[in-house]
Write a protein that holds these residues in place. Structure first.
Motif, PDB file in Angstrom:
ATOM      1  N   ARG A   2       0.817  -1.200   0.000  1.00  0.00           N
ATOM      2  CA  ARG A   2       0.000   0.000   0.000  1.00  0.00           C
ATOM      3  C   ARG A   2       0.856   1.257   0.000  1.00  0.00           C
ATOM      4  NH1 ARG A   2      -3.676   0.872   5.149  1.00  0.00           N
ATOM      5  NH2 ARG A   2      -1.569   1.081   6.016  1.00  0.00           N
ATOM      6  N   ASP A   3       1.955   1.227   0.766  1.00  0.00           N
ATOM      7  CA  ASP A   3       2.853   2.387   0.800  1.00  0.00           C
ATOM      8  C   ASP A   3       3.537   2.590  -0.549  1.00  0.00           C
ATOM      9  OD1 ASP A   3       2.172   2.741   3.422  1.00  0.00           O
ATOM     10  OD2 ASP A   3       3.912   1.680   4.223  1.00  0.00           O
ATOM     11  N   ALA A   6       1.026   4.081  -2.869  1.00  0.00           N
ATOM     12  CA  ALA A   6       0.843   5.499  -2.523  1.00  0.00           C
ATOM     13  C   ALA A   6       2.017   6.334  -3.010  1.00  0.00           C
ATOM     14  CB  ALA A   6       0.667   5.646  -1.013  1.00  0.00           C
ATOM     15  N   ALA A   7       3.225   5.791  -2.894  1.00  0.00           N
ATOM     16  CA  ALA A   7       4.411   6.515  -3.368  1.00  0.00           C
ATOM     17  C   ALA A   7       4.361   6.718  -4.877  1.00  0.00           C
ATOM     18  CB  ALA A   7       5.678   5.751  -2.974  1.00  0.00           C
ATOM     19  N   THR A 196      10.006   9.158  -1.684  1.00  0.00           N
ATOM     20  CA  THR A 196       9.112   8.992  -0.544  1.00  0.00           C
ATOM     21  C   THR A 196       9.889   8.603   0.708  1.00  0.00           C
ATOM     22  OG1 THR A 196       7.270   8.361  -1.987  1.00  0.00           O
ATOM     23  CG2 THR A 196       7.116   7.722   0.330  1.00  0.00           C
ATOM     24  N   GLU A 206      -1.311   8.601   9.439  1.00  0.00           N
ATOM     25  CA  GLU A 206      -0.420   7.488   9.775  1.00  0.00           C
ATOM     26  C   GLU A 206       1.012   7.970   9.985  1.00  0.00           C
ATOM     27  OE1 GLU A 206      -2.580   7.510   7.379  1.00  0.00           O
ATOM     28  OE2 GLU A 206      -3.986   5.876   7.827  1.00  0.00           O
ATOM     29  N   GLY A 207       1.393   9.008   9.242  1.00  0.00           N
ATOM     30  CA  GLY A 207       2.736   9.550   9.413  1.00  0.00           C
ATOM     31  C   GLY A 207       2.938  10.170  10.779  1.00  0.00           C
ATOM     32  N   SER A 210       3.016   7.364  13.539  1.00  0.00           N
ATOM     33  CA  SER A 210       4.229   6.537  13.527  1.00  0.00           C
ATOM     34  C   SER A 210       5.381   7.170  14.301  1.00  0.00           C
ATOM     35  CB  SER A 210       4.672   6.285  12.079  1.00  0.00           C
ATOM     36  OG  SER A 210       5.072   7.502  11.447  1.00  0.00           O
ATOM     37  N   ASP A 439      -2.940  10.815  -0.490  1.00  0.00           N
ATOM     38  CA  ASP A 439      -2.872  11.330   0.879  1.00  0.00           C
ATOM     39  C   ASP A 439      -4.194  11.924   1.351  1.00  0.00           C
ATOM     40  OD1 ASP A 439      -0.178  10.673   0.910  1.00  0.00           O
ATOM     41  OD2 ASP A 439       0.384  12.585   0.022  1.00  0.00           O
TER      42      ASP A 439
END
Length: 457
Positions: A2-3, A6-7, A196, A206-207, A210, A439
């Motif tokens: 998923r990341d 997204a990137a 990214t 989420e950022g 974390s 995002d």
């Protein structure tokens, strides 16, 4: 995964740019590549036998064992030199050998000889000449080893002679273009992922989660016209940003564990992250819900509250703390009468000492007794200590972080600065969140307000 997706979505322009460059480079390479033609001849290699089953098996086994060395033999001097003499070629130093190749298809007794030339007829002529020379070498100089039962001389037959090619083998514009696009896409995806990884800016909730343990109180969508209409809760109640501030208002009901009215200090890591606009609209949302609210502008270095509300800001908090005027005389009612605004007033030479003074603590206590909520707009945490000093008198601090602007190390340092001052961090409000793309803030993605056009009220 998923990341990674997204990137890629975040860096899609980079991927497209690399694909365009790769496709252009592949096409340019095809343009400068000399046109060549390929012609192939297929030969079948067999061994003479006595007709017995043992002879047939041994003959087939011997041929298959010899085919690998025969493939290397095709481009050797013993085969190529007679071709040079036969065709009257002036090539040497291995240039002709480089234009000749051979292969043995798996599980067969055939050899395919391919010749390359800039002229179609010469390509087929060269392939047939090499096949003829190879046949003569094999049949005249190579034979089964002595004592091999039932196996005699080797025989080479032409299965399919080389024909004049009608289409060039190189350059292949389509293959070059597709290869360039594929390599460009791969490079673009790699660069997007690397960007990214090295990008320390906060983009999503989420950022934030974390790196710090504070809860996310809400997210405010980005509005390019926010400077023209900063009080969005009042000006456009149905706007998605207004709904976002109401969700923050709801979240605040779960972070106050005191018996008395809460005092919320709103600050940020750096300037320009939307803390003043957030403070103003949060105060409006609380007042809209029926509570009495006091909004205090404690940013006496760069005050903005008076400008946002369009009120007189010459006298305010600094005058109260200096003992020049009573608090009741400087509180200005706004709107329906549930919201009162205390501007920062004149800029003092020692703002940090004033906001940390006993007078400031007494002022907040007075406001607690008179209002249901007290919102204090403070300067950013990292440049100055005002917010950390003042927040000791409050219920806690709320950090405002801007998506795509605030960096993770800065937010971590801001949280540490508050913790070092023994300030309770109530949560984080994300501002300037994109409404489209990877995002997009999750809560607003499935609220009907996000699909409606903003309407002024």
């Amino acid at each position: 995964m998923r990341d990674v997706i997204a990137a890629i979505r975040r860096g899609w322009m980079l991927v497209v740019a690399c694909m365009v460059i790769g496709g252009a480079a592949g096409t340019a390479l095809a343009v400068v590549t000399p046109t060549t033609y390929r012609a192939s001849v297929e030969l079948f290699v067999a061994a003479e036998t006595n007709g017995t089953a043992t002879g047939l098996i041994q003959g087939r086994s011997y041929v298959r064992q010899s085919l690998e060395s025969f493939v290397d033999l095709v481009s050797s001097a013993v085969v190529v030199d007679p071709v040079i003499d036969q065709l009257g070629l002036a090539e040497g130093d291995g240039t002709l050998e480089a234009r000749i190749s051979a292969e043995n298809p798996p599980n067969t007794q055939t050899i395919v000889i391919t010749a390359t030339d800039a002229v179609p007829s010469q390509a087929s002529q060269l392939a047939n000449a090499v096949a003829q020379s190879f046949t003569q070498v094999v049949e005249s100089q190579l034979q089964a080893p002595p004592g091999t039962d039932g196996v005699g001389l080797l025989r080479v037959e032409t299965v399919s002679p080389a024909r004049v090619p009608l289409e060039p083998s190189a350059p292949d514009y389509r293959v070059n273009l597709l290869l360039g696009l594929a390599l460009g896409a791969g490079l673009g995806i790699l660069l997007a992922i690397i960007r990214t990884i090295i990008d320390t800016r906060i983009h999503t909730a989420e950022g934030v989660e974390s790196i710090i343990s504070a809860p996310i109180l809400g997210g405010i969508p980005f509005d390019p016209d926010s400077a023209k209409r900063p009080l969005i809760v009042q000006e456009s109640p149905r706007d998605p940003r207004s709904e976002a501030f109401r969700r923050v208002r709801t979240s605040l009901q779960f972070v106050n564990f005191e018996d008395r009215s809460p005092v919320y200090v709103v600050t940020s890591a750096n300037p320009g992250e939307g803390k003043s606009t957030t403070s103003a609209n949060l105060a409006l949302a609380l007042a809209e819900g029926g509570a009495s609210v006091a909004l205090v502008d404690a940013d006496m270095r760069k005050p903005r509250t008076a400008e946002i509300f369009g009120i007189e800001g010459g006298a305010g908090l600094s005058a109260v703390l200096a003992g020049a005027a009573p608090l009741s005389a400087l509180l200005q009612p706004w709107g329906s009468g549930r919201l009162f605004v205390l501007p920062a007033g004149a800029q003092p030479p020692n703002p940090a000492e004033l906001v940390g003074s006993p007078t400031m603590e007494a002022t907040l206590d007075t406001l607690r007794q008179a209002f249901d909520y007290v919102i204090v707009d403070c300067p950013p945490v990292l440049p100055v200590t005002d917010a950390a000093v003042l927040a000791r008198f409050a219920t806690g601090a709320i950090l405002v972080a801007a998506s795509g602007s605030t960096r993770k190390p800065q937010l971590i340092d801001a949280a540490k600065a508050l913790s070092a001052a023994d300030v309770r961090l109530l949560g984080v409000i994300l501002t300037k969140l994109p409404t489209r793309g990877p995002d997009t803030y999750g809560y607003g993605a499935y609220t009907y307000g996000m699909t409606h056009q903003p309407t002024d009220a």
